[in-house]
Design an enzyme around this catalytic site. Structure first.
Site, PDB file in Angstrom:
ATOM      1  N   TYR A  36      58.891 114.993  55.119  1.00 33.53           N
ATOM      2  CA  TYR A  36      59.343 113.799  55.847  1.00 33.53           C
ATOM      3  C   TYR A  36      58.605 113.694  57.182  1.00 33.53           C
ATOM      4  CZ  TYR A  36      62.179 110.833  58.859  1.00 33.53           C
ATOM      5  OH  TYR A  36      62.579 109.870  59.757  1.00 33.53           O
TER       6      TYR A  36
HETATM    7  N1  LIG Z   1      68.321 107.314  61.206  1.00 33.43           N
HETATM    8  C1  LIG Z   1      67.654 108.140  62.003  1.00 33.43           C
HETATM    9  O1  LIG Z   1      68.238 109.069  62.624  1.00 33.43           O
HETATM   10  C2  LIG Z   1      66.166 107.964  62.216  1.00 33.43           C
HETATM   11  C3  LIG Z   1      65.529 108.783  63.169  1.00 33.43           C
HETATM   12  C4  LIG Z   1      64.159 108.653  63.343  1.00 33.43           C
HETATM   13  C5  LIG Z   1      63.436 107.726  62.620  1.00 33.43           C
HETATM   14  N2  LIG Z   1      64.076 106.949  61.711  1.00 33.43           N
HETATM   15  C6  LIG Z   1      63.234 106.012  60.933  1.00 33.43           C
HETATM   16  O2  LIG Z   1      63.869 104.742  60.910  1.00 33.43           O
HETATM   17  C7  LIG Z   1      63.620 104.106  59.663  1.00 33.43           C
HETATM   18  C8  LIG Z   1      64.930 103.606  59.079  1.00 33.43           C
HETATM   19  O3  LIG Z   1      65.818 104.714  58.875  1.00 33.43           O
HETATM   20  P1  LIG Z   1      67.363 104.501  58.509  1.00 33.43           P
HETATM   21  O4  LIG Z   1      68.086 105.661  59.062  1.00 33.43           O
HETATM   22  O5  LIG Z   1      67.785 103.126  58.868  1.00 33.43           O
HETATM   23  O6  LIG Z   1      67.342 104.700  56.937  1.00 33.43           O
HETATM   24  P2  LIG Z   1      67.845 103.738  55.753  1.00 33.43           P
HETATM   25  O7  LIG Z   1      67.710 104.525  54.488  1.00 33.43           O
HETATM   26  O8  LIG Z   1      69.182 103.186  56.083  1.00 33.43           O
HETATM   27  O9  LIG Z   1      66.771 102.565  55.783  1.00 33.43           O
HETATM   28  C9  LIG Z   1      65.533 102.615  55.097  1.00 33.43           C
HETATM   29  C10 LIG Z   1      65.324 101.261  54.456  1.00 33.43           C
HETATM   30  O10 LIG Z   1      64.040 101.264  53.805  1.00 33.43           O
HETATM   31  C11 LIG Z   1      64.208 100.693  52.507  1.00 33.43           C
HETATM   32  N3  LIG Z   1      63.170 101.268  51.626  1.00 33.43           N
HETATM   33  C12 LIG Z   1      63.091 102.553  51.187  1.00 33.43           C
HETATM   34  N4  LIG Z   1      62.022 102.687  50.389  1.00 33.43           N
HETATM   35  C13 LIG Z   1      61.404 101.474  50.339  1.00 33.43           C
HETATM   36  C14 LIG Z   1      60.245 100.978  49.663  1.00 33.43           C
HETATM   37  N5  LIG Z   1      59.503 101.752  48.869  1.00 33.43           N
HETATM   38  N6  LIG Z   1      59.917  99.666  49.834  1.00 33.43           N
HETATM   39  C15 LIG Z   1      60.670  98.865  50.628  1.00 33.43           C
HETATM   40  N7  LIG Z   1      61.781  99.271  51.270  1.00 33.43           N
HETATM   41  C16 LIG Z   1      62.139 100.571  51.129  1.00 33.43           C
HETATM   42  C17 LIG Z   1      65.609 101.049  52.073  1.00 33.43           C
HETATM   43  O11 LIG Z   1      66.123 100.214  51.060  1.00 33.43           O
HETATM   44  C18 LIG Z   1      66.371 100.927  53.390  1.00 33.43           C
HETATM   45  O12 LIG Z   1      66.869  99.628  53.582  1.00 33.43           O
HETATM   46  C19 LIG Z   1      62.877 105.120  58.793  1.00 33.43           C
HETATM   47  O13 LIG Z   1      61.496 104.812  58.806  1.00 33.43           O
HETATM   48  C20 LIG Z   1      63.130 106.450  59.480  1.00 33.43           C
HETATM   49  O14 LIG Z   1      62.049 107.351  59.290  1.00 33.43           O
HETATM   50  C21 LIG Z   1      65.420 107.047  61.481  1.00 33.43           C
END
Ligand SMILES: NC(=O)c1ccc[n+]([C@@H]2O[C@H](COP(=O)([O-])OP(=O)(O)OC[C@H]3O[C@@H](n4cnc5c(N)ncnc54)[C@H](O)[C@@H]3O)[C@@H](O)[C@H]2O)c1
Length: 329
Positions: free
Chosen positions: A144
């Site tokens: 990741y």
């Molecule tokens: N939640 C955290 O603590 C956190 C921390 C650091 C970075 N992030 C980054 O923020 C972003 C969102 O994270 P989140 O926590 O909201 O997760 P989440 O799983 O709620 O959101 C991810 C979204 O991406 C979509 N997705 C996944 N694979 C896909 C694909 N192949 N094509 C199109 N859409 C796709 C999913 O349907 C979902 O809506 C990510 O890139 C993650 O790396 C999150």
């Protein structure tokens, strides 16, 4: 803030993405969500249209970019469960790295040169210095983290060729929920300690597992930097305004600047819920740093951003209230 223009939000149907779409709409922008709904939900697409599609589908992306011609892109789509990535590296590299490159290529072809990328604190791995600033060496320890890091490191190369304005926001541990109960909460697959503790407080699991109690931290459990999604969304809206105005490109940490141990998180949920939270000890997990806390001086200076809702008790109370309210509905 008074922005305008169409902002494509990949992954906008997810936890963080829905908070960001809500904040973009409140800031005067028109968000459009591009998402395959694999972990996101159609119900969370409330502030603009949904374009259903996979981030790796080049033709679908190109068709959409040429039709919509968004003013900027916020890129969040991806797989996000760090411990799972160890067992599914191919899925994580394909979606997070190949998917990002596919998106950047489709943007360039359509002449869309403004990007805010949702990167992660996981790029730092086990920092030697805490709080960690943006100049510290990258040392991602899981597929990741590596996939987020690889996508991030391509940005200066794309920008050199295509004159792109970009910011990569290295987001720390997002926790808590929208007080209005509109934007999403972490999906059930998320392994974050706040969600796991709330589930245990509700009796949905028999105990919350503490992975490692012998780290070199004050109470022996890992220390993380927790930041509320409403604060993170505010940072992304400011970042969008920054790239649209042609501000300098670069990397910014998004965290609270405060470190809290796993045991402190559990205690905060106990305070918020008034419930006992049974715990059980588990093994240390590969790739878990003892401590990682954000230095947020740079984002304060560049975006004028500071967290407002990211003290631990506010985060825990919002997570608890949201979970209990959703259970009643
Ligand atoms: N939640 C955290 O603590 C956190 C921390 C650091 C970075 N992030 C980054 O923020 C972003 C969102 O994270 P989140 O926590 O909201 O997760 P989440 O799983 O709620 O959101 C991810 C979204 O991406 C979509 N997705 C996944 N694979 C896909 C694909 N192949 N094509 C199109 N859409 C796709 C999913 O349907 C979902 O809506 C990510 O890139 C993650 O790396 C999150």
């Amino acid at each position: 803030m008074n922005g305008s223009g169409t902002i494509l939000v990949t992954g906008g149907a997810g936890y963080l993405g829905s908070h960001i779409c809500k904040a973009l709409a409140a800031g005067g922008y028109t968000p459009v969500v591009y998402d395959d709904l694999s972990t996101g939900s159609r119900d969370l697409v409330q502030w603009g249209e949904l374009e259903l599609g996979d981030i790796c589908d080049r033709e679908r992306l190109s068709e959409m970019f040429l039709r919509l011609r968004p003013d900027a892109v916020v890129h969040l789509a991806g797989l996000v469960v760090d411990p799972v990535s160890i067992f599914e590296p191919d899925n994580y590299y394909r979606t997070n790295m190949v998917g990002s490159l596919t998106l950047f290529r489709a943007m360039a072809e359509a002449g869309v040169y403004k990007l805010v990328y949702g990167s992660s604190a996981a790029v730092y791995g086990m920092p030697e210095v805490n709080p960690v600033d943006e100049d510290q060496p990258l040392d991602a320890l899981t597929p990741y983290g590596t996939s987020k890091m690889m996508a991030e490191t391509t940005l200066p190369d794309f920008a050199r060729v295509h004159d792109m304005d970009w910011l990569a926001l290295r987001v720390f541990n997002v926790a808590g929920a929208d007080p209005d109960r509109e934007a999403g909460r972490p999906s059930i697959d998320h392994t974050d300690i706040m969600s796991a503790t709330v589930r245990a407080a509700l009796g949905k699991t028999k105990a919350v597992t503490i992975f490692g109690t012998e780290y070199e931290t004050e109470d022996g459990t890992p220390v993380r930097d927790f930041v509320h999604p409403t604060d993170v969304a505010d940072a992304f809206v400011r970042a969008v305004a920054h790239v649209l105005s042609g501000g300098p490109s670069g990397l910014l940490n998004i965290g609270s600047g405060l470190g809290h141990s796993v045991k402190e998180v559990i205690a905060a949920v106990v305070r918020a819920s008034g419930q006992d939270v049974p715990t059980e000890d588990g093994p240390m997990r590969p790739g878990d740093a003892p401590e990682i806390v954000a230095d947020i001086d740079l984002v304060k200076e560049i975006l004028g951003w500071a967290p407002k809702m990211s003290d631990l008790d506010t985060i825990a109370a919002s997570a608890w209230q949201r979970q209990t309210a959703d259970c009643v509905l």
